[in-house]
Design a protein around this motif. Structure first.
Motif, PDB file in Angstrom:
ATOM      1  N   MET A   1       0.815  -1.191   0.000  1.00  0.00           N
ATOM      2  CA  MET A   1       0.000   0.000   0.000  1.00  0.00           C
ATOM      3  C   MET A   1       0.862   1.259   0.000  1.00  0.00           C
ATOM      4  SD  MET A   1      -3.195   0.599  -0.054  1.00  0.00           S
ATOM      5  CE  MET A   1      -4.461   1.720   0.334  1.00  0.00           C
ATOM      6  N   GLY A   2       2.076   1.177   0.526  1.00  0.00           N
ATOM      7  CA  GLY A   2       2.960   2.337   0.602  1.00  0.00           C
ATOM      8  C   GLY A   2       3.410   2.822  -0.764  1.00  0.00           C
ATOM      9  N   ILE A   3       3.683   1.899  -1.691  1.00  0.00           N
ATOM     10  CA  ILE A   3       4.160   2.300  -3.021  1.00  0.00           C
ATOM     11  C   ILE A   3       3.048   2.996  -3.803  1.00  0.00           C
ATOM     12  CG2 ILE A   3       3.653   0.161  -4.226  1.00  0.00           C
ATOM     13  CD1 ILE A   3       6.932   1.446  -4.860  1.00  0.00           C
ATOM     14  N   VAL A   4       1.798   2.620  -3.563  1.00  0.00           N
ATOM     15  CA  VAL A   4       0.661   3.250  -4.245  1.00  0.00           C
ATOM     16  C   VAL A   4       0.572   4.723  -3.836  1.00  0.00           C
ATOM     17  CG1 VAL A   4      -1.843   3.246  -4.477  1.00  0.00           C
ATOM     18  CG2 VAL A   4      -0.604   1.088  -4.453  1.00  0.00           C
ATOM     19  N   TRP A   5       0.745   5.009  -2.555  1.00  0.00           N
ATOM     20  CA  TRP A   5       0.693   6.393  -2.079  1.00  0.00           C
ATOM     21  C   TRP A   5       1.838   7.227  -2.653  1.00  0.00           C
ATOM     22  CZ3 TRP A   5      -3.477   8.450  -0.446  1.00  0.00           C
ATOM     23  CH2 TRP A   5      -4.419   7.690   0.211  1.00  0.00           C
ATOM     24  N   VAL A   6       2.991   6.622  -2.771  1.00  0.00           N
ATOM     25  CA  VAL A   6       4.133   7.329  -3.350  1.00  0.00           C
ATOM     26  C   VAL A   6       3.854   7.693  -4.801  1.00  0.00           C
ATOM     27  CG1 VAL A   6       6.559   7.080  -4.038  1.00  0.00           C
ATOM     28  CG2 VAL A   6       5.812   6.298  -1.786  1.00  0.00           C
ATOM     29  N   ILE A   7       3.283   6.773  -5.560  1.00  0.00           N
ATOM     30  CA  ILE A   7       2.960   7.032  -6.964  1.00  0.00           C
ATOM     31  C   ILE A   7       1.883   8.108  -7.083  1.00  0.00           C
ATOM     32  CG2 ILE A   7       1.957   6.015  -9.058  1.00  0.00           C
ATOM     33  CD1 ILE A   7       3.410   3.408  -8.286  1.00  0.00           C
ATOM     34  N   ILE A   8       0.855   8.030  -6.249  1.00  0.00           N
ATOM     35  CA  ILE A   8      -0.230   9.018  -6.281  1.00  0.00           C
ATOM     36  C   ILE A   8       0.310  10.410  -5.945  1.00  0.00           C
ATOM     37  CG2 ILE A   8      -2.346   9.773  -5.128  1.00  0.00           C
ATOM     38  CD1 ILE A   8      -3.130   6.813  -4.926  1.00  0.00           C
ATOM     39  N   ILE A   9       1.125  10.495  -4.915  1.00  0.00           N
ATOM     40  CA  ILE A   9       1.700  11.786  -4.521  1.00  0.00           C
ATOM     41  C   ILE A   9       2.613  12.320  -5.620  1.00  0.00           C
ATOM     42  CG2 ILE A   9       3.270  12.902  -2.894  1.00  0.00           C
ATOM     43  CD1 ILE A   9       2.022  11.102  -0.717  1.00  0.00           C
ATOM     44  N   ALA A  10       3.394  11.455  -6.252  1.00  0.00           N
ATOM     45  CA  ALA A  10       4.289  11.885  -7.328  1.00  0.00           C
ATOM     46  C   ALA A  10       3.507  12.422  -8.521  1.00  0.00           C
ATOM     47  CB  ALA A  10       5.191  10.728  -7.750  1.00  0.00           C
ATOM     48  N   VAL A  11       2.424  11.732  -8.877  1.00  0.00           N
ATOM     49  CA  VAL A  11       1.603  12.176 -10.007  1.00  0.00           C
ATOM     50  C   VAL A  11       0.938  13.513  -9.684  1.00  0.00           C
ATOM     51  CG1 VAL A  11      -0.479  11.648 -11.352  1.00  0.00           C
ATOM     52  CG2 VAL A  11       1.240   9.878 -10.955  1.00  0.00           C
TER      53      VAL A  11
END
Length: 72
Positions: A1-11
């Motif tokens: 779940m942590g990598i999904v948040w990183v991708i969302i924040i980056a986008v």
């Protein structure tokens, strides 16, 4: 779940940066063009003479007014 948040924040950061950069660049260019208009009366007079027209001051003033109104 942590990598999904990183991708969302980056986008989201990328989209926000692009939007902010666009508006900053647009404001900068508008201010630049106000301070340094792309054409002045002397350039307009020369252009009309090259096209074979005899430029009168009235015609030049009219064209400058229409160009300034178009910029606004």
């Amino acid at each position: 779940m942590g990598i999904v948040w990183v991708i969302i924040i980056a986008v989201l950061a990328l989209i926000g940066g692009v939007a902010l950069g666009f508006f900053i660049a647009r404001r900068y260019m508008m201010n630049y063009l106000k301070k340094n208009p792309p054409i002045n009366e002397q350039m307009l007079r020369t252009l009309m003479m090259q096209m074979g027209q005899k430029p009168s001051q009235k015609k030049i003033n009219q064209m400058m007014r229409s160009m300034n109104n178009q910029m606004k």
